[in-house]
Design a protein around this motif. Structure first.
Motif, PDB file in Angstrom:
ATOM      1  N   ASP A 155      29.989  22.493  36.264  1.00 17.79           N
ATOM      2  CA  ASP A 155      30.665  22.033  37.474  1.00 17.79           C
ATOM      3  C   ASP A 155      32.053  22.658  37.585  1.00 17.79           C
ATOM      4  O   ASP A 155      32.607  23.168  36.595  1.00 17.79           O
ATOM      5  N   PRO A 156      32.643  22.651  38.798  1.00 15.56           N
ATOM      6  CA  PRO A 156      33.913  23.357  39.009  1.00 15.56           C
ATOM      7  C   PRO A 156      35.016  22.991  38.026  1.00 15.56           C
ATOM      8  O   PRO A 156      35.753  23.864  37.562  1.00 15.56           O
ATOM      9  N   TRP A 157      35.146  21.713  37.678  1.00 16.76           N
ATOM     10  CA  TRP A 157      36.212  21.330  36.753  1.00 16.76           C
ATOM     11  C   TRP A 157      35.965  21.902  35.359  1.00 16.76           C
ATOM     12  O   TRP A 157      36.909  22.299  34.662  1.00 16.76           O
ATOM     13  N   GLN A 158      34.677  21.988  34.982  1.00 13.88           N
ATOM     14  CA  GLN A 158      34.346  22.577  33.686  1.00 13.88           C
ATOM     15  C   GLN A 158      34.558  24.091  33.700  1.00 13.88           C
ATOM     16  O   GLN A 158      35.047  24.667  32.724  1.00 13.88           O
ATOM     17  N   GLU A 159      34.204  24.714  34.811  1.00 15.41           N
ATOM     18  CA  GLU A 159      34.402  26.157  34.920  1.00 15.41           C
ATOM     19  C   GLU A 159      35.874  26.522  34.799  1.00 15.41           C
ATOM     20  O   GLU A 159      36.236  27.505  34.138  1.00 15.41           O
ATOM     21  N   ARG A 160      36.749  25.727  35.425  1.00 14.30           N
ATOM     22  CA  ARG A 160      38.185  25.991  35.325  1.00 14.30           C
ATOM     23  C   ARG A 160      38.652  25.914  33.865  1.00 14.30           C
ATOM     24  O   ARG A 160      39.477  26.713  33.415  1.00 14.30           O
ATOM     25  N   ILE A 161      38.106  24.955  33.130  1.00 15.14           N
ATOM     26  CA  ILE A 161      38.469  24.830  31.716  1.00 15.14           C
ATOM     27  C   ILE A 161      38.034  26.075  30.944  1.00 15.14           C
ATOM     28  O   ILE A 161      38.801  26.645  30.155  1.00 15.14           O
ATOM     29  N   VAL A 162      36.800  26.520  31.163  1.00 16.47           N
ATOM     30  CA  VAL A 162      36.291  27.689  30.453  1.00 16.47           C
ATOM     31  C   VAL A 162      37.142  28.921  30.767  1.00 16.47           C
ATOM     32  O   VAL A 162      37.519  29.688  29.864  1.00 16.47           O
ATOM     33  N   ARG A 163      37.476  29.096  32.033  1.00 14.81           N
ATOM     34  CA  ARG A 163      38.296  30.249  32.401  1.00 14.81           C
ATOM     35  C   ARG A 163      39.694  30.164  31.776  1.00 14.81           C
ATOM     36  O   ARG A 163      40.252  31.182  31.359  1.00 14.81           O
ATOM     37  N   ARG A 164      40.238  28.943  31.694  1.00 15.20           N
ATOM     38  CA  ARG A 164      41.583  28.777  31.135  1.00 15.20           C
ATOM     39  C   ARG A 164      41.600  29.004  29.620  1.00 15.20           C
ATOM     40  O   ARG A 164      42.607  29.449  29.067  1.00 15.20           O
ATOM     41  N   VAL A 165      40.481  28.720  28.962  1.00 15.83           N
ATOM     42  CA  VAL A 165      40.411  28.931  27.513  1.00 15.83           C
ATOM     43  C   VAL A 165      40.236  30.409  27.188  1.00 15.83           C
ATOM     44  O   VAL A 165      40.925  30.960  26.314  1.00 15.83           O
ATOM     45  N   TYR A 166      39.298  31.073  27.902  1.00 18.02           N
ATOM     46  CA  TYR A 166      38.878  32.414  27.480  1.00 18.02           C
ATOM     47  C   TYR A 166      39.501  33.551  28.287  1.00 18.02           C
ATOM     48  O   TYR A 166      39.436  34.707  27.857  1.00 18.02           O
ATOM     49  N   GLY A 167      40.129  33.251  29.418  1.00 12.78           N
ATOM     50  CA  GLY A 167      40.713  34.311  30.227  1.00 12.78           C
ATOM     51  C   GLY A 167      42.032  34.854  29.701  1.00 12.78           C
ATOM     52  O   GLY A 167      42.143  36.048  29.380  1.00 12.78           O
ATOM     53  N   PRO A 168      43.067  34.022  29.588  1.00  7.59           N
ATOM     54  CA  PRO A 168      44.384  34.536  29.176  1.00  7.59           C
ATOM     55  C   PRO A 168      44.332  35.176  27.787  1.00  7.59           C
ATOM     56  O   PRO A 168      43.811  34.592  26.842  1.00  7.59           O
ATOM     57  N   ARG A 169      44.914  36.378  27.680  1.00  7.92           N
ATOM     58  CA  ARG A 169      44.847  37.136  26.431  1.00  7.92           C
ATOM     59  C   ARG A 169      46.189  37.807  26.143  1.00  7.92           C
ATOM     60  O   ARG A 169      46.974  38.106  27.045  1.00  7.92           O
ATOM     61  N   HIS A 170      46.406  38.067  24.871  1.00 12.20           N
ATOM     62  CA  HIS A 170      47.518  38.913  24.472  1.00 12.20           C
ATOM     63  C   HIS A 170      47.160  40.372  24.796  1.00 12.20           C
ATOM     64  O   HIS A 170      45.981  40.697  25.018  1.00 12.20           O
TER      65      HIS A 170
END
Length: 538
Positions: free
Chosen positions: A46-61
């Motif tokens: 669901d959208p709220w879960q997708e936002r969490i996944v993107r926030r965990v795995y998207g931002p990178r050094h």
């Protein structure tokens, strides 16, 4: 800086960095999974879960390493945190976040609880014949539970806090499930330090709110709250805290929707929540259950508490020790067996407010195996010892002479009027004090003595006339108190569980009740200017 811990970013459509496309990659992998509870359908993200996944795995050094290393996911029961956690574990076991031979771990309070998440992951795999053919699932009864990707040996395994410590492991992913019911620090310490052996490990703490402020979960959640409020800057920690405040109206359905992100998508059951709320209107126990499990309000331990601990905490102002010097003092002593906790509490009427009580508690435990005793009771005895809140006497039993010395030291500093003992185990300390003329007495622990004393203590706490200085061991004892009320309305204290300690609370009602029963003394005529030798004959 914000005072709220609410994860508003989940709903505000704000951009989430994904410079390498790893957030999108994770979302696409999860969408290709099959949902075990809806055969033939894609995994529900669901959208709220997708936002969490993107926030965990998207931002990178810049080197591609993930910025987020710890996710603290505080969700009320029924919001499918187990399904999301299982999917994330598979992302690290068979998905694009895996490394060859890498370890992913499901950790919980016991093997049964850990097995719930494992079975969810295993059932996701079983829904796709291609994935099932590429993996081996070991799920025999009473054996190690494990999922292995045959091609490169990466695996997902179950461990539990009731087993031996997992030192020596080097996991790349750890799911700490329902951390609020874990006892002790050993497994959590082993897993977190294992994750830190590599640069890109991920810890996901997925839990419902708990009870008490003395365990690992409270410490972790409180640290996450500081990050969420901006009090601590740590980009490696992602707090996702869906929780109501203790002062919120638990009957407000708008509040239910705010802290249960799944409600907008049909889970948990809104009708089920309404039924629970109806029961909660009639039963304090059901109300506490609703607040904890459905609204994620962190509660104090006892299901039938003596007082609201939020009110108790208003007495945590620092104590002016100099103002107490030489003041009248009443002492309560709850002696234990030689292997448990002994409490000595000195009570005073406040020098500037006769209706206000000030208490100075101190505790004693055996010095041998202090850490193991803390693990058993689920509290930081070693830290409390180092901070001076309790004394660990040498050996494997309490040295009663140390208790006696402490009482004598109190008498050197204050005008001790009474030293009241629970008669059980008291003789070794009472006898030498009595021989030296100390005003010792015993107080029976039945309702005849205790019920009116509890009324006195309760009134003082509720009226914010009880100052304890925030002593952590005393607070732990008070939050452990459960109250038994008989048919006539008489009340007595008892422990909620066998491992709970309430010795300090018992010593407190003894000391405060005696302080309350004794009015501030009128100066003796023997010390006044009106005294003369002639009066000695009358």
């Amino acid at each position: 800086m914000t005072s709220s811990t609410y994860p508003a970013w989940i709903y505000d459509d704000s951009p989430i960095d994904d410079p390498f496309g790893y957030g999108e990659r994770a979302v696409e992998f999860l969408r290709r999974l099959k949902h075990p509870k809806a055969p033939g359908r894609a995994f529900q993200l669901d959208p709220w879960q997708e936002r969490i996944v993107r926030r965990v795995y998207g931002p990178r050094h810049p080197n591609g390493d993930r910025i987020v290393k710890t996710v603290v996911l505080l969700l009320p029961r029924g919001n499918r945190k187990t399904s999301l956690s299982a999917a994330l574990a598979l992302l690290h076991t068979i998905g694009p976040e895996r490394v060859p031979g890498g370890e992913a771990i499901f950790a919980a309070s016991d093997r049964t609880q850990a097995g719930i998440g494992f079975r969810e992951a295993a059932n996701i795999i079983r829904e796709d014949k291609r994935v099932l053919a590429a993996t081996s699932i070991y799920d025999a009864h009473n054996s190690a539970k494990k999922i292995v990707l045959n091609r490169d040996g990466s695996f997902l395994e179950v461990v539990s806090s009731d087993g031996k410590a997992q030192h020596g492991r080097t996991p790349g992913f750890v799911l700490a499930d329902e951390l609020h019911v874990w006892r002790g620090e050993d497994l959590f310490e082993a897993l977190t330090t294992g994750l830190e052996k590599t640069d890109n490990g991920l810890l996901v703490i997925a839990t419902t709110a708990g009870r008490g402020q003395d365990g690992t979960a409270w410490r972790v959640i409180e640290d996450a709250r500081k990050v969420a409020r901006g009090e601590v800057k740590d980009a490696s920690i992602l707090p996702i805290l869906f929780e109501a405040d203790t002062e919120d109206d638990w009957k407000d359905e708008a509040l239910w929707h705010r802290v249960n992100p799944g409600l907008a998508h049909g889970y948990p059951s809104l009708d089920g929540m309404r039924r629970h709320a109806k029961r909660a209107e009639r039963s304090p126990i059901e109300r506490e259950s609703f607040r904890q499990l459905k609204l994620n309000i962190w509660l104090d331990k006892s299901t039938d508490p003596f007082v609201d601990m939020a009110v108790y905490d208003r007495g945590a102002d620092p104590i002016d020790m100099e103002a107490l010097a030489g003041q009248p003092c009443w002492i309560g002593v709850d002696m234990s067996t030689t292997t448990d906790l002994t409490a000595v509490v000195a009570a005073f009427r406040h020098p500037d407010d006769d209706e206000r009580f000030v208490v100075l508690p101190h505790f004693f435990i055996p010095g041998d195996n202090v850490r193991a005793r803390g693990e058993r009771d689920g509290v930081p005895y070693p830290a409390w010892k180092d901070e001076g809140h309790l004394t660990a006497t040498p050996g494997n039993v309490i040295d009663y002479r140390a208790v006696e010395r402490h009482i004598r030291q109190l008498a050197d500093l204050y005008d001790v009027r009474e030293v009241n003992f629970d008669p059980a185990y008291a003789q070794p300390v009472m006898a030498p004090l009595a021989e030296d003329g100390f005003p010792v007495a015993t107080m029976r622990q039945g309702w005849v003595t205790q019920s009116p004393a509890l009324n006195t203590l309760e009134r003082a706490i509720v009226a914010e006339k009880f100052q304890h200085g925030g002593h952590p061991v005393l607070r732990w004892n008070f939050q452990n108190v459960a109250i038994h009320t008989d048919s006539a309305g008489n009340r007595t204290m008892h422990k909620g569980k066998s491992t709970d300690r309430i010795d300090g609370a018992v010593a407190t009602w003894m000391a405060v009740s005696r302080a309350a029963a004794n009015e501030q003394p009128t100066p003796s005529i023997y010390s006044s200017d009106a005294w003369s030798d002639e009066l000695a004959y009358f």
